[in-house]
Design an enzyme around this catalytic site. Sequence first.
Site, PDB file in Angstrom:
ATOM      1  N   ASP A   1       0.625  -1.382  -0.016  1.00  0.00           N
ATOM      2  CA  ASP A   1      -0.073  -0.038   0.031  1.00  0.00           C
ATOM      3  C   ASP A   1       0.850   1.306  -0.060  1.00  0.00           C
ATOM      4  OD1 ASP A   1       0.915  -0.083   2.695  1.00  0.00           O
ATOM      5  OD2 ASP A   1      -1.059  -0.704   3.400  1.00  0.00           O
TER       6      ASP A   1
ATOM      7  N   ASP B   1      -7.646  -2.850  14.198  1.00  0.00           N
ATOM      8  CA  ASP B   1      -8.795  -2.994  13.829  1.00  0.00           C
ATOM      9  C   ASP B   1      -9.043  -4.241  12.823  1.00  0.00           C
ATOM     10  OD1 ASP B   1      -7.776  -1.950  11.645  1.00  0.00           O
ATOM     11  OD2 ASP B   1      -9.037  -0.262  11.141  1.00  0.00           O
TER      12      ASP B   1
ATOM     13  N   HIS C   1      -7.012  -4.503  10.100  1.00  0.00           N
ATOM     14  CA  HIS C   1      -6.789  -4.461   8.613  1.00  0.00           C
ATOM     15  C   HIS C   1      -5.532  -5.147   8.332  1.00  0.00           C
ATOM     16  CE1 HIS C   1      -4.799  -0.586  10.074  1.00  0.00           C
ATOM     17  NE2 HIS C   1      -3.449  -1.166   9.341  1.00  0.00           N
TER      18      HIS C   1
ATOM     19  N   GLU D   1      -9.584  -1.734   5.549  1.00  0.00           N
ATOM     20  CA  GLU D   1     -10.003  -1.567   6.687  1.00  0.00           C
ATOM     21  C   GLU D   1     -11.470  -2.043   7.051  1.00  0.00           C
ATOM     22  OE1 GLU D   1      -8.574   0.156   8.788  1.00  0.00           O
ATOM     23  OE2 GLU D   1      -8.232   2.240   8.369  1.00  0.00           O
TER      24      GLU D   1
HETATM   25  C1  GLP Z   1       0.119   0.162   8.621  1.00  0.00           C
HETATM   26  C2  GLP Z   1       0.272  -0.671   7.178  1.00  0.00           C
HETATM   27  C3  GLP Z   1      -0.128  -2.288   7.656  1.00  0.00           C
HETATM   28  C4  GLP Z   1       0.507  -2.578   8.836  1.00  0.00           C
HETATM   29  C5  GLP Z   1      -0.053  -1.922  10.025  1.00  0.00           C
HETATM   30  C6  GLP Z   1       0.749  -2.452  11.251  1.00  0.00           C
HETATM   31  O1  GLP Z   1      -1.448   0.301   8.600  1.00  0.00           O
HETATM   32  N1  GLP Z   1      -0.521  -0.306   6.060  1.00  0.00           N
HETATM   33  O2  GLP Z   1       0.264  -3.025   6.432  1.00  0.00           O
HETATM   34  O3  GLP Z   1       0.172  -4.028   8.999  1.00  0.00           O
HETATM   35  O4  GLP Z   1       0.347  -0.639   9.533  1.00  0.00           O
HETATM   36  O5  GLP Z   1       1.665  -1.360  11.916  1.00  0.00           O
HETATM   37  P1  GLP Z   1       2.568  -1.737  13.029  1.00  0.00           P
HETATM   38  O6  GLP Z   1       3.482  -2.965  12.222  1.00  0.00           O
HETATM   39  O7  GLP Z   1       3.143  -0.340  12.911  1.00  0.00           O
HETATM   40  O8  GLP Z   1       1.659  -1.982  14.141  1.00  0.00           O
END
Ligand code: GLP
Length: 261
Positions: A67, A136, A138, A143
């Site tokens: 993304d 949440d 995702h 989402e």
């Molecule tokens: C962002 C990314 C996700 C990732 C999530 C978790 O939202 N788009 O791909 O899984 O962060 O992030 P963290 O590892 O900082 O908790």
Amino acid sequence: MEVIIEPDVDAAAELAARILVRRIREHPASVLGLATGGTQERVYAALLRLVHSDRIPTDQLVTFNLDEYVGLAPDHPASYHRYMQQHLFAAMEGGPKRINIPNGLARDIVAECAGYEQAIREAGGIDLQLLGIGEDGHIGFNEPTSSLGSRTRLKTLTAETRWINRAFFKPDEEVPHHVITMGVVTIMEARTCLMVAFGERKAAAIAAMVEGPVTAMFPASALQYHRDTMVVIDEPAASQLKLRDYYQGVYAAKPAWQRRD
Ligand code: GLP
């Protein structure tokens, strides 16, 4: 799903990195799906250590990131283009051969998304997709209520995700509302998925993903339909799993030939 519980963050990051390295060693021209976030910083640091110490060639790899924020230039400090350079690619001598990250500045977002799906197909599909999880549920930026049949497209972030991700932006900057993300089906088509999560903050999400109902309200739960998903977590992230002892027993008794690291 195979749930692997390591005692702490370092051990979990190291195991995830070893799984990636083994795949690259055995198939140097792999197509890897890559993720961003705080969790993956640990995984990439461990991966780079192994790539350097074991002299793993990375110059034939093709990568696709999950993304990117819409409206951020590739050199914006919070963009995922910049993140990937900073945490992985800049330190990877000679590789990868081709890096793909959605273009958040694309004028025609629909065409950008269709082109991204096409590029994945032309590369032969994703062999191994690295994933993190949002609190949440995702995956990528899919989402809650994301279609479980979705492909790469524009998504609007929830207020909760924007609030959590503000940590990556300057205090006076607004977190973008929109992103381009691979869809749930794009992720599900990867041959293998490797989900990594650390800390108590992720415990409820991991329990819902592994043991909860499959629902678009929790997109990561779709992975219950995936035939080859490994979930590598530390003890705190495993703390709400009902069958935790079972997963630990399965892993402890795993025949050597079945190991992936
Ligand atoms: C962002 C990314 C996700 C990732 C999530 C978790 O939202 N788009 O791909 O899984 O962060 O992030 P963290 O590892 O900082 O908790």
